[in-house]
Design a protein around this motif. Sequence first.
Motif, PDB file in Angstrom:
ATOM      1  N   VAL A  78      15.832  15.287  10.108  1.00 44.64           N
ATOM      2  CA  VAL A  78      15.960  14.612   9.051  1.00 44.64           C
ATOM      3  C   VAL A  78      15.436  13.436   9.145  1.00 44.64           C
ATOM      4  O   VAL A  78      14.332  12.741   8.338  1.00 44.64           O
ATOM      5  N   LEU A  79      15.398  12.731  10.300  1.00 45.27           N
ATOM      6  CA  LEU A  79      14.871  11.421  10.737  1.00 45.27           C
ATOM      7  C   LEU A  79      13.619  11.330  10.755  1.00 45.27           C
ATOM      8  O   LEU A  79      12.860  10.694  10.329  1.00 45.27           O
ATOM      9  N   GLN A  80      12.925  12.388  11.461  1.00 41.85           N
ATOM     10  CA  GLN A  80      11.240  12.277  11.382  1.00 41.85           C
ATOM     11  C   GLN A  80      10.858  12.761  10.124  1.00 41.85           C
ATOM     12  O   GLN A  80       9.880  12.200   9.796  1.00 41.85           O
ATOM     13  N   GLY A  81      11.521  13.331   9.322  1.00 46.27           N
ATOM     14  CA  GLY A  81      11.072  13.533   7.737  1.00 46.27           C
ATOM     15  C   GLY A  81      10.977  12.371   6.967  1.00 46.27           C
ATOM     16  O   GLY A  81      10.306  11.926   6.308  1.00 46.27           O
ATOM     17  N   GLU A  82      12.085  11.495   7.363  1.00 44.94           N
ATOM     18  CA  GLU A  82      12.265  10.151   6.634  1.00 44.94           C
ATOM     19  C   GLU A  82      11.065   9.279   7.058  1.00 44.94           C
ATOM     20  O   GLU A  82      10.573   8.460   6.124  1.00 44.94           O
ATOM     21  N   LYS A  83      10.668   9.025   8.331  1.00 45.56           N
ATOM     22  CA  LYS A  83       9.991   8.490   8.749  1.00 45.56           C
ATOM     23  C   LYS A  83       8.431   8.944   8.379  1.00 45.56           C
ATOM     24  O   LYS A  83       7.858   7.889   7.885  1.00 45.56           O
ATOM     25  N   GLU A  84       8.296  10.055   8.117  1.00 48.51           N
ATOM     26  CA  GLU A  84       6.795  10.777   7.495  1.00 48.51           C
ATOM     27  C   GLU A  84       6.882  10.138   6.032  1.00 48.51           C
ATOM     28  O   GLU A  84       5.812   9.952   5.486  1.00 48.51           O
ATOM     29  N   ALA A  85       8.085  10.431   5.647  1.00 48.60           N
ATOM     30  CA  ALA A  85       8.046  10.010   3.977  1.00 48.60           C
ATOM     31  C   ALA A  85       7.846   8.595   3.876  1.00 48.60           C
ATOM     32  O   ALA A  85       7.075   8.321   2.839  1.00 48.60           O
ATOM     33  N   LEU A  86       8.328   7.686   4.605  1.00 48.96           N
ATOM     34  CA  LEU A  86       8.037   6.254   4.386  1.00 48.96           C
ATOM     35  C   LEU A  86       6.576   6.073   4.537  1.00 48.96           C
ATOM     36  O   LEU A  86       5.826   5.143   3.769  1.00 48.96           O
ATOM     37  N   LYS A  87       5.813   6.814   5.614  1.00 43.85           N
ATOM     38  CA  LYS A  87       4.472   6.529   5.837  1.00 43.85           C
ATOM     39  C   LYS A  87       3.709   6.748   4.518  1.00 43.85           C
ATOM     40  O   LYS A  87       2.660   6.289   4.238  1.00 43.85           O
ATOM     41  N   ASN A  88       4.101   8.148   3.999  1.00 44.87           N
ATOM     42  CA  ASN A  88       3.398   8.517   2.935  1.00 44.87           C
ATOM     43  C   ASN A  88       3.665   7.755   1.673  1.00 44.87           C
ATOM     44  O   ASN A  88       2.832   7.701   0.746  1.00 44.87           O
ATOM     45  N   LEU A  89       4.812   7.102   1.627  1.00 40.24           N
ATOM     46  CA  LEU A  89       4.869   6.227   0.433  1.00 40.24           C
ATOM     47  C   LEU A  89       4.192   4.927   0.605  1.00 40.24           C
ATOM     48  O   LEU A  89       3.614   4.523  -0.526  1.00 40.24           O
ATOM     49  N   ILE A  90       3.766   4.619   1.714  1.00 37.85           N
ATOM     50  CA  ILE A  90       2.778   3.452   1.738  1.00 37.85           C
ATOM     51  C   ILE A  90       1.448   3.922   1.151  1.00 37.85           C
ATOM     52  O   ILE A  90       0.772   3.046   0.397  1.00 37.85           O
ATOM     53  N   TYR A  91       1.108   5.099   1.332  1.00 38.07           N
ATOM     54  CA  TYR A  91      -0.188   5.563   0.750  1.00 38.07           C
ATOM     55  C   TYR A  91      -0.224   5.778  -0.749  1.00 38.07           C
ATOM     56  O   TYR A  91      -0.996   5.185  -1.345  1.00 38.07           O
ATOM     57  N   PHE A  92       1.016   5.801  -1.282  1.00 36.88           N
ATOM     58  CA  PHE A  92       1.211   6.015  -2.769  1.00 36.88           C
ATOM     59  C   PHE A  92       1.326   4.530  -3.213  1.00 36.88           C
ATOM     60  O   PHE A  92       0.440   4.348  -4.454  1.00 36.88           O
ATOM     61  N   SER A  93       2.091   3.635  -2.655  1.00 42.82           N
ATOM     62  CA  SER A  93       1.828   2.251  -3.205  1.00 42.82           C
ATOM     63  C   SER A  93       0.641   1.710  -2.951  1.00 42.82           C
ATOM     64  O   SER A  93       0.351   0.800  -3.929  1.00 42.82           O
ATOM     65  N   ALA A  94      -0.108   2.175  -1.988  1.00 40.82           N
ATOM     66  CA  ALA A  94      -1.491   1.455  -1.920  1.00 40.82           C
ATOM     67  C   ALA A  94      -2.108   1.934  -3.206  1.00 40.82           C
ATOM     68  O   ALA A  94      -3.214   0.968  -3.582  1.00 40.82           O
ATOM     69  N   ALA A  95      -2.248   3.220  -3.422  1.00 31.43           N
ATOM     70  CA  ALA A  95      -2.780   3.730  -4.724  1.00 31.43           C
ATOM     71  C   ALA A  95      -2.672   2.708  -5.950  1.00 31.43           C
ATOM     72  O   ALA A  95      -3.392   2.626  -6.833  1.00 31.43           O
ATOM     73  N   LEU A  96      -1.496   2.221  -6.050  1.00 32.20           N
ATOM     74  CA  LEU A  96      -0.824   1.586  -7.308  1.00 32.20           C
ATOM     75  C   LEU A  96      -1.173   0.178  -6.891  1.00 32.20           C
ATOM     76  O   LEU A  96      -0.715  -0.668  -7.714  1.00 32.20           O
ATOM     77  N   HIS A  97      -1.933  -0.248  -5.865  1.00 32.43           N
ATOM     78  CA  HIS A  97      -2.027  -1.657  -5.433  1.00 32.43           C
ATOM     79  C   HIS A  97      -0.774  -2.515  -5.151  1.00 32.43           C
ATOM     80  O   HIS A  97      -0.746  -3.709  -5.526  1.00 32.43           O
ATOM     81  N   LEU A  98       0.065  -1.752  -4.643  1.00 34.19           N
ATOM     82  CA  LEU A  98       1.135  -2.695  -3.971  1.00 34.19           C
ATOM     83  C   LEU A  98       1.162  -2.502  -2.585  1.00 34.19           C
ATOM     84  O   LEU A  98       0.732  -1.743  -1.965  1.00 34.19           O
ATOM     85  N   SER A  99       1.430  -3.962  -2.100  1.00 38.03           N
ATOM     86  CA  SER A  99       1.526  -3.912  -0.642  1.00 38.03           C
ATOM     87  C   SER A  99       3.212  -3.938  -0.030  1.00 38.03           C
ATOM     88  O   SER A  99       4.015  -3.570  -0.989  1.00 38.03           O
ATOM     89  N   ASP A 100       3.244  -3.652   1.172  1.00 40.70           N
ATOM     90  CA  ASP A 100       4.524  -3.671   1.738  1.00 40.70           C
ATOM     91  C   ASP A 100       5.446  -4.921   1.341  1.00 40.70           C
ATOM     92  O   ASP A 100       6.574  -4.948   0.868  1.00 40.70           O
ATOM     93  N   TRP A 101       4.679  -6.104   1.068  1.00 35.57           N
ATOM     94  CA  TRP A 101       5.487  -7.242   0.652  1.00 35.57           C
ATOM     95  C   TRP A 101       5.898  -7.136  -0.794  1.00 35.57           C
ATOM     96  O   TRP A 101       6.999  -7.488  -1.086  1.00 35.57           O
TER      97      TRP A 101
END
Length: 222
Positions: A78-101
């Motif tokens: 489950v932990l590895q899945g959550e880590k992968e989800a966070l990485k992929n969420l960054i791709y989604f947010s970048a497509a929306l022009h959102l930074s981590d900040w």
Amino acid sequence: MSNADELLKELRTLNEPFEKRFLDHHYVEAIESGQLKESALSAFAAEQYHIITSDLRSIAFLYSRETSSTGQQFFWDVLQGEKEALKNLIYFSAALHLSDWDMEMHEPAAGAQAYKAFMAWLAVFGSSAEVAAALIVNLPAWAANCARMSRGLKIHYGLKDADVAFFDLFSSPSSDFQRMAVAVMDEGLRRGVEIRAVRRSARLVQEYELMFWDTLYEHSRA
């Protein structure tokens, strides 16, 4: 069939009304039809950022306190899945022009964050069986909605496959996930975890997820 298998069937039957409400939810339908504003998509990404970064801590704590090899393997996966989800969420947010900040500075909505708060409570005070039941009962409707959102985002919002990897990750869960969750539930029941507590955790997670969708939809209309 084990007691855990029988309990899982019962839990899924009890939670069918929640699943129907998830699958009929206006927020998901708005994405499928291209009616949701991009600002509402940004809110989804930011709320998920706060949820996942919290869940990573909760699952890591569950892994650290687990004593059985079955439970350790389950929470590690489950932990590895959550880590992968966070990485992929960054791709989604970048497509929306959102930074981590941008996501870090987003003020989370209480209704959208109730799920993560309960997961943190379970990590400290609940049993592994309660957590496993909550996750496996919650998964089918969440996976179905993620698949629908992935299609809608590509059709109506011009997103590419890499941009929606977050949704695709959840829409096709590992075939071993249910088997491992049931094994953790079975261990817990044999150790004396009360069925009442397992039922309660599964129900509450469903209610908190419904709050997530409802809150996002209400904010998208504001």
